[in-house]
Design a protein around this motif. Structure first.
Motif, mmCIF file in Angstrom:
data_model
loop_
_atom_site.group_PDB
_atom_site.id
_atom_site.type_symbol
_atom_site.label_atom_id
_atom_site.label_comp_id
_atom_site.label_asym_id
_atom_site.label_seq_id
_atom_site.Cartn_x
_atom_site.Cartn_y
_atom_site.Cartn_z
ATOM 1 N N ILE A 70 41.385 30.883 42.377
ATOM 2 C CA ILE A 70 39.945 31.117 42.508
ATOM 3 C C ILE A 70 39.593 32.533 42.075
ATOM 4 C CG2 ILE A 70 38.012 31.193 44.132
ATOM 5 C CD1 ILE A 70 39.616 29.142 45.839
ATOM 6 N N ALA A 71 40.418 33.499 42.479
ATOM 7 C CA ALA A 71 40.150 34.893 42.115
ATOM 8 C C ALA A 71 40.205 35.088 40.606
ATOM 9 C CB ALA A 71 41.162 35.816 42.799
ATOM 10 N N MET A 72 41.179 34.431 39.937
ATOM 11 C CA MET A 72 41.282 34.567 38.485
ATOM 12 C C MET A 72 40.086 33.931 37.797
ATOM 13 S SD MET A 72 43.622 36.073 36.563
ATOM 14 C CE MET A 72 42.302 36.875 35.643
ATOM 15 N N LEU A 73 39.649 32.772 38.277
ATOM 16 C CA LEU A 73 38.456 32.124 37.724
ATOM 17 C C LEU A 73 37.222 32.997 37.955
ATOM 18 C CD1 LEU A 73 39.061 28.412 38.820
ATOM 19 C CD2 LEU A 73 39.387 29.419 36.541
ATOM 20 N N PHE A 74 37.175 33.661 39.100
ATOM 21 C CA PHE A 74 36.088 34.585 39.412
ATOM 22 C C PHE A 74 36.041 35.720 38.388
ATOM 23 C CE2 PHE A 74 34.708 38.505 41.529
ATOM 24 C CZ PHE A 74 33.493 38.123 42.088
ATOM 25 N N VAL A 75 37.198 36.299 38.092
ATOM 26 C CA VAL A 75 37.255 37.394 37.115
ATOM 27 C C VAL A 75 36.855 36.900 35.733
ATOM 28 C CG1 VAL A 75 38.750 39.076 35.981
ATOM 29 C CG2 VAL A 75 38.974 38.674 38.433
ATOM 30 N N PHE A 76 37.386 35.739 35.319
ATOM 31 C CA PHE A 76 37.017 35.181 34.023
ATOM 32 C C PHE A 76 35.499 35.006 33.924
ATOM 33 C CE2 PHE A 76 41.343 32.892 33.457
ATOM 34 C CZ PHE A 76 41.867 34.013 32.852
ATOM 35 N N ALA A 77 34.898 34.436 34.961
ATOM 36 C CA ALA A 77 33.453 34.183 34.950
ATOM 37 C C ALA A 77 32.673 35.482 34.817
ATOM 38 C CB ALA A 77 33.039 33.435 36.223
ATOM 39 N N VAL A 78 33.092 36.503 35.566
ATOM 40 C CA VAL A 78 32.409 37.799 35.525
ATOM 41 C C VAL A 78 32.507 38.422 34.135
ATOM 42 C CG1 VAL A 78 32.551 40.182 36.353
ATOM 43 C CG2 VAL A 78 32.605 38.286 37.986
ATOM 44 N N VAL A 79 33.703 38.427 33.566
ATOM 45 C CA VAL A 79 33.920 39.074 32.268
ATOM 46 C C VAL A 79 33.229 38.301 31.151
ATOM 47 C CG1 VAL A 79 35.663 39.722 30.561
ATOM 48 C CG2 VAL A 79 36.068 40.169 32.987
ATOM 49 N N TRP A 80 33.364 36.988 31.149
ATOM 50 C CA TRP A 80 32.750 36.192 30.088
ATOM 51 C C TRP A 80 31.228 36.251 30.166
ATOM 52 C CZ3 TRP A 80 36.494 31.433 30.860
ATOM 53 C CH2 TRP A 80 37.745 31.782 30.347
ATOM 54 N N ALA A 81 30.686 36.205 31.379
ATOM 55 C CA ALA A 81 29.233 36.313 31.529
ATOM 56 C C ALA A 81 28.746 37.678 31.056
ATOM 57 C CB ALA A 81 28.835 36.080 32.995
ATOM 58 N N THR A 82 29.501 38.706 31.367
ATOM 59 C CA THR A 82 29.154 40.052 30.910
ATOM 60 C C THR A 82 29.108 40.115 29.390
ATOM 61 O OG1 THR A 82 30.147 41.089 32.870
ATOM 62 C CG2 THR A 82 29.846 42.473 30.919
ATOM 63 N N ASP A 83 30.156 39.626 28.744
ATOM 64 C CA ASP A 83 30.242 39.683 27.282
ATOM 65 C C ASP A 83 29.102 38.909 26.617
ATOM 66 O OD1 ASP A 83 32.488 41.226 27.395
ATOM 67 O OD2 ASP A 83 33.899 39.599 27.006
ATOM 68 N N ILE A 84 28.895 37.678 27.065
ATOM 69 C CA ILE A 84 27.927 36.804 26.404
ATOM 70 C C ILE A 84 26.503 37.289 26.594
ATOM 71 C CG2 ILE A 84 26.966 34.470 26.366
ATOM 72 C CD1 ILE A 84 29.815 33.496 27.177
ATOM 73 N N LEU A 85 26.133 37.571 27.840
ATOM 74 C CA LEU A 85 24.748 37.973 28.101
ATOM 75 C C LEU A 85 24.457 39.380 27.600
ATOM 76 C CD1 LEU A 85 22.449 36.319 29.391
ATOM 77 C CD2 LEU A 85 24.741 35.344 29.670
ATOM 78 N N ALA A 86 25.448 40.272 27.633
ATOM 79 C CA ALA A 86 25.236 41.616 27.086
ATOM 80 C C ALA A 86 24.881 41.517 25.607
ATOM 81 C CB ALA A 86 26.470 42.485 27.296
ATOM 82 N N TYR A 87 25.565 40.628 24.901
ATOM 83 C CA TYR A 87 25.303 40.455 23.468
ATOM 84 C C TYR A 87 23.901 39.902 23.228
ATOM 85 C CZ TYR A 87 25.626 38.497 18.764
ATOM 86 O OH TYR A 87 25.381 38.178 17.442
ATOM 87 N N PHE A 88 23.556 38.818 23.914
ATOM 88 C CA PHE A 88 22.273 38.164 23.642
ATOM 89 C C PHE A 88 21.081 38.964 24.173
ATOM 90 C CE2 PHE A 88 25.011 34.387 23.120
ATOM 91 C CZ PHE A 88 24.545 33.970 21.878
ATOM 92 N N VAL A 89 21.220 39.557 25.360
ATOM 93 C CA VAL A 89 20.128 40.376 25.897
ATOM 94 C C VAL A 89 19.938 41.620 25.049
ATOM 95 C CG1 VAL A 89 19.378 41.768 27.865
ATOM 96 C CG2 VAL A 89 20.393 39.514 28.250
ATOM 97 N N GLY A 90 21.040 42.230 24.635
ATOM 98 C CA GLY A 90 20.943 43.417 23.787
ATOM 99 C C GLY A 90 20.239 43.125 22.477
ATOM 100 N N ARG A 91 20.555 41.977 21.869
ATOM 101 C CA ARG A 91 19.907 41.616 20.614
ATOM 102 C C ARG A 91 18.440 41.263 20.811
ATOM 103 N NH1 ARG A 91 22.810 40.327 16.023
ATOM 104 N NH2 ARG A 91 21.221 38.787 15.441
ATOM 105 N N ALA A 92 18.127 40.631 21.937
ATOM 106 C CA ALA A 92 16.757 40.186 22.176
ATOM 107 C C ALA A 92 15.831 41.336 22.554
ATOM 108 C CB ALA A 92 16.741 39.127 23.279
#
Length: 276
Positions: A131-153
């Motif tokens: 669960i902890a590893m899935l938690f970290v994956f979710a945090v990092v992937w959400a950071t990467d994806i939304l940082a890219y799209f919000v930054g561009r928008a």
């Protein structure tokens, strides 16, 4: 769709399947994956920083320590691996100061060693680690994806123009908000309503993930390279893909280590992350 984009998507899916499968199984397969990632990270680090050219014997020492610590991690001796990496990093740092050699060697030993240690420590061998590893994956992937799209928008002021001109403060904030939402979402799949600890940890890991991205950008800009290597078709190198993840894992591992005063470091990091 261009052939390059198709290659990027295909290789990304293959990598995701391998990583998630190893994460689900845990145990020896995940420890082996962690060590493999660390070895590839050291290879790319030593190549980018030209350690083979400037300090051949030091680079051989770095390879030896990474391999020895990796073997300890595979055997489940995480605490011994931590001591080995720490002592080797300190000794190589003192040697660099004494002989006025490159400081990239101790940096590479610490970076690669902590990569394997932190990944293996978070996943461990139990359900909490999964669960902890899935938690970290979710945090990092959400950071990467939304940082890219919000930054561009939204755009706006640059986060660190001298290091990575494309990153903005709006993207960084958007990525952090997404990370908190994603982290809480994963937590709620397994536990009751999260307390304040969970969003705080998700935010901290998101910040470290973005720092890791900037850190790798700094190294590549310092040595004038575009990608850390060409090991992953369509993506560049391993460091290009795991820079944010390993820094988030560094943060989780070191915070867990501090919280438990160095006791049960491998077994306790996942529980620490989830506030259990």
């Amino acid at each position: 769709m261009s052939s390059e984009l198709r290659l990027r998507i295909a290789s990304g899916l293959v990598l995701a399947v391998i990583v998630l499968a190893a994460t689900w199984v845990g145990g020896l397969p995940f420890r082996l994956l962690s060590v493999l990632i660390a070895m590839l990270v050291y290879y790319e680090w030593s190549t980018i920083t030209r350690l083979v050219e400037v300090d051949f014997r030091g680079n051989a020492f770095g390879w030896a320590i990474t391999a020895i610590a990796g073997g300890m991690i595979v055997l489940g001796e995480g605490e011994l691996a931590l001591v080995t990496v720490a002592v080797a990093s300190i000794l190589s740092l003192l040697h660099a100061l004494w002989s006025r050699r490159s400081f990239w060697l101790p940096g590479g030993i610490a970076y690669a060693g902590l990569t394997a240690l932190s990944l293996a420590s978070i996943r461990a061998d139990d359900a909490t680690g999964l669960i902890a590893m899935l938690f970290v994956f979710a945090v990092v992937w959400a950071t990467d994806i939304l940082a890219y799209f919000v930054g561009r928008a939204i755009g706006g002021p640059k986060l660190a123009p001298a290091i990575s001109p494309g990153k903005t403060w709006s993207g960084a904030i958007g990525g952090a908000v997404a990370a908190v939402v994603a982290g809480c979402g994963v937590y709620l799949l397994f536990f009751p309503s999260p307390g304040l600890w969970v969003p705080v940890v998700a935010f901290v890991l998101s910040v470290f993930s973005q720092v890791g991205d900037l850190f790798e950008s700094f190294i590549k800009r310092r040595f004038g390279v575009k990608d850390s290597s060409r090991l992953i078709p369509g993506h560049g190198g391993v460091m290009d893909r795991v820079d944010g993840l390993v820094f988030a894992c560094f943060a989780a591992f070191l915070l867990g280590l501090a919280a438990t005063h160095g006791q049960r470091t491998v077994a306790s990091t996942g529980a620490f992350l989830l506030g259990l």
